[in-house]
Write an enzyme that holds these catalytic residues in place. Sequence first.
Site, PDB file in Angstrom:
ATOM      1  N   GLU A  88      63.151  28.725  83.313  1.00 54.27           N
ATOM      2  CA  GLU A  88      62.940  28.433  81.895  1.00 54.27           C
ATOM      3  C   GLU A  88      62.043  27.209  81.727  1.00 54.27           C
ATOM      4  OE1 GLU A  88      63.286  29.383  78.927  1.00 54.27           O
ATOM      5  OE2 GLU A  88      64.922  30.854  78.743  1.00 54.27           O
TER       6      GLU A  88
ATOM      7  N   ARG B 134      76.056  24.300  75.973  1.00 48.01           N
ATOM      8  CA  ARG B 134      75.098  23.435  76.659  1.00 48.01           C
ATOM      9  C   ARG B 134      73.799  23.443  75.868  1.00 48.01           C
ATOM     10  NH1 ARG B 134      71.280  26.662  78.685  1.00 48.01           N
ATOM     11  NH2 ARG B 134      71.809  28.722  79.518  1.00 48.01           N
TER      12      ARG B 134
ATOM     13  N   ASN C 181      69.978  24.135  75.374  1.00 48.65           N
ATOM     14  CA  ASN C 181      69.202  25.272  75.870  1.00 48.65           C
ATOM     15  C   ASN C 181      67.708  25.010  75.721  1.00 48.65           C
ATOM     16  OD1 ASN C 181      69.204  27.932  77.013  1.00 48.65           O
ATOM     17  ND2 ASN C 181      68.613  28.742  75.020  1.00 48.65           N
TER      18      ASN C 181
ATOM     19  N   ASN D 160      66.715  29.185  70.647  1.00 45.16           N
ATOM     20  CA  ASN D 160      65.609  29.408  71.577  1.00 45.16           C
ATOM     21  C   ASN D 160      64.268  29.338  70.845  1.00 45.16           C
ATOM     22  OD1 ASN D 160      65.216  29.895  74.363  1.00 45.16           O
ATOM     23  ND2 ASN D 160      66.649  31.608  74.310  1.00 45.16           N
TER      24      ASN D 160
ATOM     25  N   ASP E  53      62.944  35.160  73.597  1.00 41.90           N
ATOM     26  CA  ASP E  53      63.429  34.022  74.377  1.00 41.90           C
ATOM     27  C   ASP E  53      62.504  32.841  74.074  1.00 41.90           C
ATOM     28  OD1 ASP E  53      64.510  32.330  76.398  1.00 41.90           O
ATOM     29  OD2 ASP E  53      65.138  34.071  77.538  1.00 41.90           O
TER      30      ASP E  53
END
Length: 294
Positions: free
Chosen positions: A17, A100, A102, A147, A199
């Site tokens: 990522e 968490r 991201n 995202n 994403d």
Amino acid sequence: MAAGFELALDAQCALGESPLWSVAEEVLRFVDIKGRRIHRFDPASSEHASTQLPEEVGCIGLSDDGGLVAGLRSGIWLLDGDGHAVRKLADNPEDQRTSRFNDGAVDPAGRFIVGTLDETREWGDAGLYRFDERGLVRIDGGLITSNGTAFSPDGRRLYHSDTFRHVLYVRDYDPATGEATNRRVFARFGSETDRGRPDGGAIDADGCYWTALYEGGRVQRYAPDGRLIAEYPVPARCPTMVAFGGRDLRTLYCTSARAGRPEAELAEYPLSGALFAMRVDVAGLARPLFHPPG
């Protein structure tokens, strides 16, 4: 020019990522969230190194002190250029057992805009936050997987997706204050036959939004008015995020994932978890630098 994505580095990331190009260093950094690593890749020399972290790292941004700002499970951290912890800037205000940080991006004024992920995928407790010298402020809530954070070339639009709900939003954004208002749907994704969902994303110099479609095996490019204008296959079922790099910012990098994927899929896409690259006609934008408080 764009002929398709090709292998740049077989990084074998569990969940690659947050690719991030440094104009000053001419290197690409990216993270492996589940592998708890920050990678550094020099495409000119093919030199590749990584730093192990003690917890999951969801995203990174370049800092004007030469280091990095990062969203980890425990909070927002300032790291050195290699990825080692310098100091914590803010706690994750959510339940860290199921939340968490991201995806995130630095805004034109040097703030860090970063979201969280609700690992239960049930409660919708994730949020989108702004961090600067005033502290951590919640911009939005009720999300499952925050995202796709990116800004238009003039900094007046903030793009952001909720991946699990298959929707990409856009907001009016004030770079002077960091205020984000008027959330509306920019694009919707997915169907009974297509599980591809938005994403990580990036903006090019024409103001077009590029998004990696997780479980969609491709990257799409959208015009500022929301029209789909192009798409490109990726040699992985789960591309995760794109970023512009190279000396001319006309190389589009794309990370991918392999953790938890079916054996049949990995046999069909053995490069899952790799870093891919594709030359494009329209350049990207140099990423703004984070301004650490104090």
